[in-house]
Structures are given as C-alpha cells and as structure tokens.
Design a protein around this motif. Structure first.
Motif, mmCIF file in Angstrom:
data_model
loop_
_atom_site.group_PDB
_atom_site.id
_atom_site.type_symbol
_atom_site.label_atom_id
_atom_site.label_comp_id
_atom_site.label_asym_id
_atom_site.label_seq_id
_atom_site.Cartn_x
_atom_site.Cartn_y
_atom_site.Cartn_z
ATOM 1 N N THR A 15 45.794 37.653 45.974
ATOM 2 C CA THR A 15 45.976 39.134 45.386
ATOM 3 C C THR A 15 47.507 39.387 44.985
ATOM 4 O OG1 THR A 15 44.028 39.966 46.248
ATOM 5 C CG2 THR A 15 45.514 41.602 45.293
ATOM 6 N N GLN A 16 47.757 39.746 44.020
ATOM 7 C CA GLN A 16 49.061 40.308 43.535
ATOM 8 C C GLN A 16 49.458 41.637 44.010
ATOM 9 O OE1 GLN A 16 50.503 38.801 39.736
ATOM 10 N NE2 GLN A 16 52.692 39.188 40.236
ATOM 11 N N TYR A 17 48.502 42.421 43.461
ATOM 12 C CA TYR A 17 48.619 43.801 43.669
ATOM 13 C C TYR A 17 47.524 44.639 44.219
ATOM 14 C CZ TYR A 17 52.079 42.763 39.863
ATOM 15 O OH TYR A 17 53.002 42.220 39.104
ATOM 16 N N ALA A 18 47.720 45.584 45.049
ATOM 17 C CA ALA A 18 46.438 46.284 46.038
ATOM 18 C C ALA A 18 47.007 47.505 46.396
ATOM 19 C CB ALA A 18 46.327 45.270 47.164
ATOM 20 N N GLU A 19 45.727 48.407 46.461
ATOM 21 C CA GLU A 19 45.968 49.548 47.069
ATOM 22 C C GLU A 19 45.306 49.799 48.383
ATOM 23 O OE1 GLU A 19 46.684 51.792 42.648
ATOM 24 O OE2 GLU A 19 44.472 51.669 43.671
ATOM 25 N N ALA A 20 45.472 50.342 49.402
ATOM 26 C CA ALA A 20 44.932 50.611 50.711
ATOM 27 C C ALA A 20 44.729 51.953 51.100
ATOM 28 C CB ALA A 20 45.885 49.818 51.685
ATOM 29 N N TYR A 21 43.780 51.978 51.838
ATOM 30 C CA TYR A 21 43.177 53.387 52.175
ATOM 31 C C TYR A 21 42.781 53.400 53.788
ATOM 32 C CZ TYR A 21 42.858 53.576 47.293
ATOM 33 O OH TYR A 21 43.284 53.364 45.926
ATOM 34 N N GLU A 22 42.960 54.492 54.428
ATOM 35 C CA GLU A 22 42.844 54.803 55.833
ATOM 36 C C GLU A 22 41.854 55.968 55.873
ATOM 37 O OE1 GLU A 22 44.990 56.824 59.821
ATOM 38 O OE2 GLU A 22 46.277 55.561 58.409
ATOM 39 N N MET A 23 40.701 55.883 56.677
ATOM 40 C CA MET A 23 39.603 56.783 56.612
ATOM 41 C C MET A 23 40.152 57.959 57.394
ATOM 42 S SD MET A 23 35.569 56.486 56.901
ATOM 43 C CE MET A 23 35.557 55.616 58.388
ATOM 44 N N SER A 24 40.062 59.259 57.148
ATOM 45 C CA SER A 24 40.207 60.540 58.107
ATOM 46 C C SER A 24 39.089 60.506 59.175
ATOM 47 C CB SER A 24 40.411 61.458 57.485
ATOM 48 O OG SER A 24 40.584 62.568 58.207
ATOM 49 N N GLU A 25 39.643 61.024 60.394
ATOM 50 C CA GLU A 25 38.484 61.462 61.423
ATOM 51 C C GLU A 25 37.760 62.664 61.156
ATOM 52 O OE1 GLU A 25 40.187 60.026 65.472
ATOM 53 O OE2 GLU A 25 41.618 61.152 64.680
ATOM 54 N N TYR A 26 38.273 63.414 60.066
ATOM 55 C CA TYR A 26 37.749 64.851 59.813
ATOM 56 C C TYR A 26 36.937 64.975 58.834
ATOM 57 C CZ TYR A 26 42.162 66.176 62.529
ATOM 58 O OH TYR A 26 42.994 66.411 63.408
ATOM 59 N N GLY A 27 36.629 64.004 57.832
ATOM 60 C CA GLY A 27 35.596 63.932 56.884
ATOM 61 C C GLY A 27 34.288 63.378 57.472
ATOM 62 N N MET A 28 33.343 62.966 56.836
ATOM 63 C CA MET A 28 32.141 62.226 56.877
ATOM 64 C C MET A 28 32.765 60.896 57.370
ATOM 65 S SD MET A 28 29.117 61.196 54.571
ATOM 66 C CE MET A 28 29.906 59.956 53.692
ATOM 67 N N GLU A 29 32.417 60.284 58.271
ATOM 68 C CA GLU A 29 32.577 58.903 58.947
ATOM 69 C C GLU A 29 31.588 57.978 58.533
ATOM 70 O OE1 GLU A 29 33.529 56.383 62.878
ATOM 71 O OE2 GLU A 29 32.851 58.673 62.898
ATOM 72 N N ILE A 30 32.228 57.076 57.672
ATOM 73 C CA ILE A 30 31.387 56.033 57.087
ATOM 74 C C ILE A 30 31.485 54.600 57.874
ATOM 75 C CG2 ILE A 30 31.208 54.450 54.872
ATOM 76 C CD1 ILE A 30 32.504 56.505 53.317
ATOM 77 N N PRO A 31 30.280 53.975 58.274
ATOM 78 C CA PRO A 31 30.613 52.871 59.064
ATOM 79 C C PRO A 31 31.491 51.875 58.256
ATOM 80 C CG PRO A 31 28.304 53.802 59.143
ATOM 81 C CD PRO A 31 29.104 54.505 58.016
ATOM 82 N N ARG A 32 32.243 51.125 59.179
ATOM 83 C CA ARG A 32 32.950 50.131 58.476
ATOM 84 C C ARG A 32 32.447 49.002 57.832
ATOM 85 N NH1 ARG A 32 38.203 48.524 59.234
ATOM 86 N NH2 ARG A 32 38.580 50.098 60.824
ATOM 87 N N ALA A 33 30.890 48.777 58.174
ATOM 88 C CA ALA A 33 30.157 47.950 57.544
ATOM 89 C C ALA A 33 29.664 48.380 56.117
ATOM 90 C CB ALA A 33 28.821 47.513 58.394
ATOM 91 N N ASP A 34 29.900 49.561 55.692
ATOM 92 C CA ASP A 34 29.348 50.177 54.678
ATOM 93 C C ASP A 34 30.576 50.375 53.464
ATOM 94 O OD1 ASP A 34 26.743 50.108 55.787
ATOM 95 O OD2 ASP A 34 26.764 52.163 56.339
ATOM 96 N N LEU A 35 31.790 50.222 53.935
ATOM 97 C CA LEU A 35 32.900 50.736 53.100
ATOM 98 C C LEU A 35 32.606 49.990 51.862
ATOM 99 C CD1 LEU A 35 35.759 50.820 55.600
ATOM 100 C CD2 LEU A 35 34.783 52.744 54.403
ATOM 101 N N ASP A 36 32.322 48.926 51.632
ATOM 102 C CA ASP A 36 32.160 48.303 50.346
ATOM 103 C C ASP A 36 31.432 48.911 49.258
ATOM 104 O OD1 ASP A 36 33.948 46.136 50.435
ATOM 105 O OD2 ASP A 36 32.612 44.462 50.803
ATOM 106 N N GLU A 37 30.537 49.671 49.983
ATOM 107 C CA GLU A 37 29.488 50.480 49.156
ATOM 108 C C GLU A 37 30.343 51.587 48.547
ATOM 109 O OE1 GLU A 37 26.180 50.089 48.198
ATOM 110 O OE2 GLU A 37 26.821 47.950 48.956
ATOM 111 N N TYR A 38 31.785 52.090 49.028
ATOM 112 C CA TYR A 38 32.198 53.129 48.660
ATOM 113 C C TYR A 38 33.265 52.946 48.023
ATOM 114 C CZ TYR A 38 29.147 56.006 51.294
ATOM 115 O OH TYR A 38 28.051 56.839 51.666
ATOM 116 N N PHE A 39 33.835 51.697 47.840
ATOM 117 C CA PHE A 39 35.146 51.080 47.074
ATOM 118 C C PHE A 39 34.744 49.947 46.207
ATOM 119 C CE2 PHE A 39 36.915 53.745 50.383
ATOM 120 C CZ PHE A 39 38.243 54.415 49.914
ATOM 121 N N PRO A 40 35.471 50.209 45.058
ATOM 122 C CA PRO A 40 35.296 49.100 43.998
ATOM 123 C C PRO A 40 36.051 47.676 44.326
ATOM 124 C CG PRO A 40 36.810 50.615 43.249
ATOM 125 C CD PRO A 40 36.143 51.085 44.484
ATOM 126 N N ARG A 41 35.307 46.838 44.078
ATOM 127 C CA ARG A 41 35.856 45.364 44.150
ATOM 128 C C ARG A 41 37.038 45.125 43.060
ATOM 129 N NH1 ARG A 41 33.898 42.841 48.484
ATOM 130 N NH2 ARG A 41 34.513 40.966 47.617
#
Length: 267
Positions: free
Chosen positions: A241-267
């Motif tokens: 990958t040449q270019y990317a954007e990264a995200y960190e999950m906040s503790e204060y919102g709904m917690e999404i299980p790490r195994a499910d993150l692919d369902e919430y972010f595009p590939r």
C-alpha cells in the motif's frame, strides 16, 4: 460491508477531507451515506483576508469538495480559533447527531496541537451518550442507538500515542482525494504554505500550487509506511500500500468487536 450512515466531524472546513477523504470516497462508492461537518467557519485561516470574506470562501470550497466526493457538507458558524466545548455547542452537536443518525462518527483525538481540534473531539465525545437521553434536547427525538466513534490518525505522543484499530488503503481513490483537498485553495495554496514557510518546513520560493498534493501525499504515505504490517494483514501479505488512512476507536461510543471492524470500514 454494512450499508452505513457515516458522520465525519472536523474543526475546520478542510479537516474532514485531509483526515479521511479517501475513506469517505470509498464509503460513498459502496452506497453509504456520508456527512461532513465543520464545527467552525474556518475564518481565521488566512494571512490577509478578513473573517467575513474568508468564511464565505471556506463555505464555498467545502461545497465544491462535496460535489466531487458525493458527501453532504455542513459548515457551522462558530468562529475559527475560538471554539469552546460548552453546553450550547454540546446541545447543538446532540441535535445534529440525532438528525444525521450516524452509525459511526469520525473526528479528532483529544490530544492535538490545535485547540479547535481538541474542543471538537470533546464536544463529540460529550454528546455520544446524551444522544440517547430523551430529557436532553427534548425538541429533537433521541436516538435508539449509540454511534461508534473513531479518531483520525495524528502523530502526537502525549499523553498517549495514536493506536490504529483499522487502516484503510486509499491508493485507488488518491487522485479523487487530491481533487477534494485541492478545492480548499484558501487553505492549501495560501495559509498552510505561508505558515509552513514561517515554521521552516518549506522554502519561500516554493510553488504553492504543489502544496495540496505534496502535503496530502506525504501524510498518507507516512500512515501507509507506519502501518504496512497491519495493511498486509487486512489486504493480503502480497499487497503493498502506498497511501492509507488510519482510525482508532474511542471508548466512549458504541464498542465494535475487533473481529467486526471490516464490516464498518471499506476495503
């Protein structure tokens, strides 16, 4: 990926594009609804223009960028450089989140160099639980769900460094992202390079027309290099990958299980 409603909240009219413009483009292409919100009017971000004139320009630039990406752009009227996380702004954010009804919200982290960024982050996080409480802002119906909150990448290390929970490759939409950020000429071809000269980051004879591309590609290349191992796990070890954007999950919102993150972010 789920058919999501995504809300990106930045402090200034170009912050959403710079931090997650590529991911936003991918969301839109996947059929998701994306709303960009600038909490301030961006009216302090120029070395010569007055606030009233600049606020109008920044609004126009935000809407021009939105036409390229297909997002909905909202610019609030708080004065750039003067944002405070007070009750009035919090209630405004609660109402706005309820109207947009996002599944996830993307914003700044709390530890950031710019006070408007820090205030924006606190306003969003302070609203995250209250959006479900009917007695708060009863004129706007409360949500039945708590949105998940994610922070965009930053390099700051105190009180703790950014920790990526998900990284998105944006090589395939980079040209479109550069067109989006390029719409913000008052920022990327005027104020930011002017400040960069003052900070010794570029020479005074630098061609400012190159700044939008140079600044964004340098930033997103840095993210890709830092998280190349994470990207290989997500996209396959044979990929680079040449270019990317990264995200960190906040503790204060709904917690999404790490195994499910692919369902919430595009590939």
């Amino acid at each position: 990926m789920k058919n999501l409603n995504v809300m990106v909240v930045g402090a200034h009219p170009d912050d959403c594009e710079g931090g997650c413009g590529g991911t936003a483009l991918k969301y839109v292409k996947a059929g998701c609804r994306v709303t960009f919100v600038s909490v301030t009017d961006g009216s302090a971000g120029h070395q010569t223009l007055g606030r009233q004139e600049l606020a109008k320009i920044r609004e126009e630039e935000a809407q021009a960028s939105a036409k390229i990406s297909g997002v909905t752009s909202i610019v609030l009227k708080h004065r750039d450089g003067e944002l405070e996380p007070n009750l009035e702004v919090r209630e405004e954010m609660v109402r706005l989140i309820r109207k947009v009804q996002p599944d996830i919200i993307i914003t700044h982290r709390l530890n950031d160099y710019h006070p408007d960024h820090r205030s924006t982050s606190q306003i969003v996080e302070d609203s995250s639980y209250l959006v479900m409480v009917p007695a708060i802002c009863p004129d706007t119906p409360a949500l039945n769900h708590q949105p998940a909150i994610f922070f965009v990448y930053d390099p700051f290390r105190r009180p703790y460094p950014f920790s990526a929970d998900v990284v998105v490759r944006i090589d395939d939409v980079m040209e479109e992202k550069l067109k989006m950020t390029g719409c913000h000429k008052s920022q990327y071809e005027a104020f930011l390079p002017w400040m960069a000269v003052k900070q010794g980051e570029i020479r005074s004879d630098y061609d400012v027309r190159n700044y939008p591309s140079d600044a964004i590609t340098k930033w997103d290349r840095k993210v890709a290099e830092q998280y190349q191992d994470v990207l290989k796990q997500r996209y396959g070890h044979e990929s680079t990958t040449q270019y990317a954007e990264a995200y960190e999950m906040s503790e204060y919102g709904m917690e999404i299980p790490r195994a499910d993150l692919d369902e919430y972010f595009p590939r």
